[in-house]
Design an enzyme around this catalytic site. Structure first.
Site, PDB file in Angstrom:
ATOM      1  N   ASP A   1       0.807  -0.862  -0.227  1.00  0.00           N
ATOM      2  CA  ASP A   1       0.064  -0.259  -0.268  1.00  0.00           C
ATOM      3  C   ASP A   1       1.300   1.117  -0.205  1.00  0.00           C
ATOM      4  OD1 ASP A   1      -1.739   2.647   0.779  1.00  0.00           O
ATOM      5  OD2 ASP A   1      -2.280   1.437   2.433  1.00  0.00           O
TER       6      ASP A   1
ATOM      7  N   LYS B   1      -2.218  12.469  -2.836  1.00  0.00           N
ATOM      8  CA  LYS B   1      -1.080  12.101  -1.367  1.00  0.00           C
ATOM      9  C   LYS B   1      -0.193  12.944  -2.467  1.00  0.00           C
ATOM     10  CE  LYS B   1      -2.983   9.737   1.699  1.00  0.00           C
ATOM     11  NZ  LYS B   1      -2.970   8.091   2.729  1.00  0.00           N
TER      12      LYS B   1
HETATM   13  C1  LIG Z   1      -3.570   8.119   3.096  1.00  0.00           C
HETATM   14  C2  LIG Z   1      -4.204   6.297   3.758  1.00  0.00           C
HETATM   15  C3  LIG Z   1      -4.712   5.037   2.526  1.00  0.00           C
HETATM   16  C4  LIG Z   1      -6.506   5.330   2.814  1.00  0.00           C
HETATM   17  O1  LIG Z   1      -6.904   6.641   2.331  1.00  0.00           O
HETATM   18  P1  LIG Z   1      -8.067   7.423   2.073  1.00  0.00           P
HETATM   19  O2  LIG Z   1      -8.052   7.275   0.330  1.00  0.00           O
HETATM   20  O3  LIG Z   1      -7.975   8.313   2.874  1.00  0.00           O
HETATM   21  O4  LIG Z   1      -9.047   5.952   2.619  1.00  0.00           O
HETATM   22  C5  LIG Z   1      -4.634   3.941   2.718  1.00  0.00           C
HETATM   23  N1  LIG Z   1      -3.328   3.138   3.652  1.00  0.00           N
HETATM   24  C6  LIG Z   1      -2.728   3.844   3.877  1.00  0.00           C
HETATM   25  C7  LIG Z   1      -1.331   3.656   4.184  1.00  0.00           C
HETATM   26  C8  LIG Z   1      -2.813   5.428   3.517  1.00  0.00           C
HETATM   27  O5  LIG Z   1      -1.862   6.104   4.457  1.00  0.00           O
END
Ligand SMILES: *Cc1c(COP(=O)(O)O)cnc(C)c1O
Length: 424
Positions: free
Chosen positions: A192, A221
């Site tokens: 992830d 992000k």
């Molecule tokens: C931000 C994040 C997510 C989730 O993202 P959302 O779009 O807020 O659901 C999943 N995994 C990790 C490691 C993250 O940092």
């Protein structure tokens, strides 16, 4: 029809807030104007359940074009053979991976939330921890992934899936080492990369794709796109785990993942957001984004150095990526108090548990600081010192409201030099 000034006035207020502040939330960024424009249009009117070329509704020939373009650009960025751009968020993308490969009650392993992991990696408050049997690995006292513990637990517990990736971890990952132990026990490796994806896209961090069977990310992000999720495979494969679709047929991993997104866990895709993803992916493929990603890493290095010079305790003593985690215990400040006071100076960041934290998640001993957003504003290495000076001034005078208010003035002045959306 009359314009809804009530809502648009609120939106304008948020624009001013973003313009005036120093944004250090590690998971946030500022998209380009054209990414936002691609989101606010007629594509939101269209239902398109299914995938390009195989939809359940008519009139999908145009949205098919935009979704196909998004997929092709994304595959090019990460050198992948398959991608799904429909997940509404990172959590939805992760949910689809679980749905595709795990049966309820089966065991998987992820990084502990309190050590930097994510809710969807097995928190008891999340579907992942409620539906499946979650076990966790952690970090060493130095704050590095405890690979010895990860390997020992993997061999002892034989989870079906191992997740690598984090929300508050400032170092790179040894994906090859995780794959090695996974192969020993026949586990699926799922990376992830929600946080560092923009740096991975430009080869500035280790490449997870050759070692991990499945990769997910957010798009908002470090990738600097609209809010959303994606799932990718470098190599599709006939899944050796014998995982079947709901009808009992053996499927390739890409088919299982497509089915898990739709109809497994989502309905109609957000084609307006997918259009914005396509725009962002186009931007990532340019040299400008290479420059941006390098600057993110350089700014994080410069900021870490400036904090260390002022005797702030960085977990793992530094950073490889776009963020750092700071333990404030030697400064006698809680994460909560730091976040709340910095907010008043219009410096936005979040409190964060540090590894082995003795305080509750609502208080915490630390803060997480990220540079992707201020790098998008145009700040360079030399400005990192100024930002750290401002943070330090607030934290060292945490109960002096007059001083905190003066700092907010300095913050506005600094950020006035880095215009945000001047066209708006
Ligand atoms: C931000 C994040 C997510 C989730 O993202 P959302 O779009 O807020 O659901 C999943 N995994 C990790 C490691 C993250 O940092």
């Amino acid at each position: 029809m009359q314009r809804d000034t009530q809502v648009f006035d609120i939106i304008r207020k948020e624009l001013e807030r973003q313009r005036n502040g120093i944004e250090l939330i590690a998971s946030e960024n500022f998209t380009s104007l054209q990414v936002m424009q691609a989101m606010g249009n007629v594509l939101t009117n269209k239902y398109a359940e299914g995938y390009p070329g195989r939809r359940y509704y008519g009139g999908c020939e145009v949205v098919d074009e935009v979704e196909t373009l998004a997929i092709e650009r994304l595959k090019k960025i990460f050198n992948c053979s398959w991608a799904n751009v429909q997940p509404h968020s990172g959590a939805q993308a992760n949910g689809a991976v679980f749905l595709a490969v795990m049966k309820p009650g089966e065991k998987f392993m992820g990084l502990d939330l309190s050590m930097g992991g994510h809710l969807t990696h097995g928190s008891p408050a999340n579907f992942s921890g409620k539906t499946y049997h979650a076990i966790h690995y952690g970090v060493t006292p130095e704050g590095l992934i405890d690979y010895d513990q990860l390997e020992a637990k993997a061999r002892a517990e034989k989870p079906k899936m191992i997740i690598c990736g984090a929300s508050a971890y400032s170092r790179d990952w040894d994906y090859a080492r995780i794959r090695k132990v996974a192969d020993e026990i026949g586990a699926i490796v799922f990376a992830d990369i929600a946080h560092p994806a923009g740096l991975i896209a430009k080869g500035l961090l280790n490449d997870p794709f050759d070692h991990c069977h499945i990769v997910t990310s957010t798009t908002h992000k470090t990738l600097r796109g609209p809010r959303g999720g994606i799932i990718m495979l470098r190599h599709d494969f006939e899944n050796p785990w014998g995982i079947k679709d709901p009808k009992g047929n053996l499927r390739t991993m890409s088919q299982l993942l497509d089915l898990a997104v739709f109809p497994g866990s989502q309905g109609g895709p957000l084609e307006h957001v997918i259009a914005a993803k396509a725009v962002a992916f186009g931007e990532i493929l340019t040299d400008n984004f290479t420059t941006y990603a390098r600057q993110v890493q350089a700014n994080a290095q410069a900021m870490a150095k400036a904090f260390v010079a002022k005797e702030y305790h960085l977990i793992s003593k530094g950073t490889d990526n776009h963020l750092m985690l700071i333990d404030l215990r030697n400064k006698n400040i809680t994460g909560k108090k730091a976040q709340e006071t910095l907010d008043k100076a219009h410096i936005t960041l979040n409190k964060n548990a540090v590894p082995f934290d003795d305080k509750s998640p609502f208080v915490t001993s630390g803060i997480r600081v990220g540079v992707p957003a201020i790098t998008s504003r145009g700040l360079k290495e030399e400005h990192m010192q100024t930002v750290v000076d401002l943070i330090d001034k607030v934290l060292m005078n945490i109960d002096d409201t007059a001083l905190v208010s003066r700092v907010s003035g300095e913050v506005h002045e600094l950020m006035g030099g880095f215009p945000l959306y001047p066209e708006l």
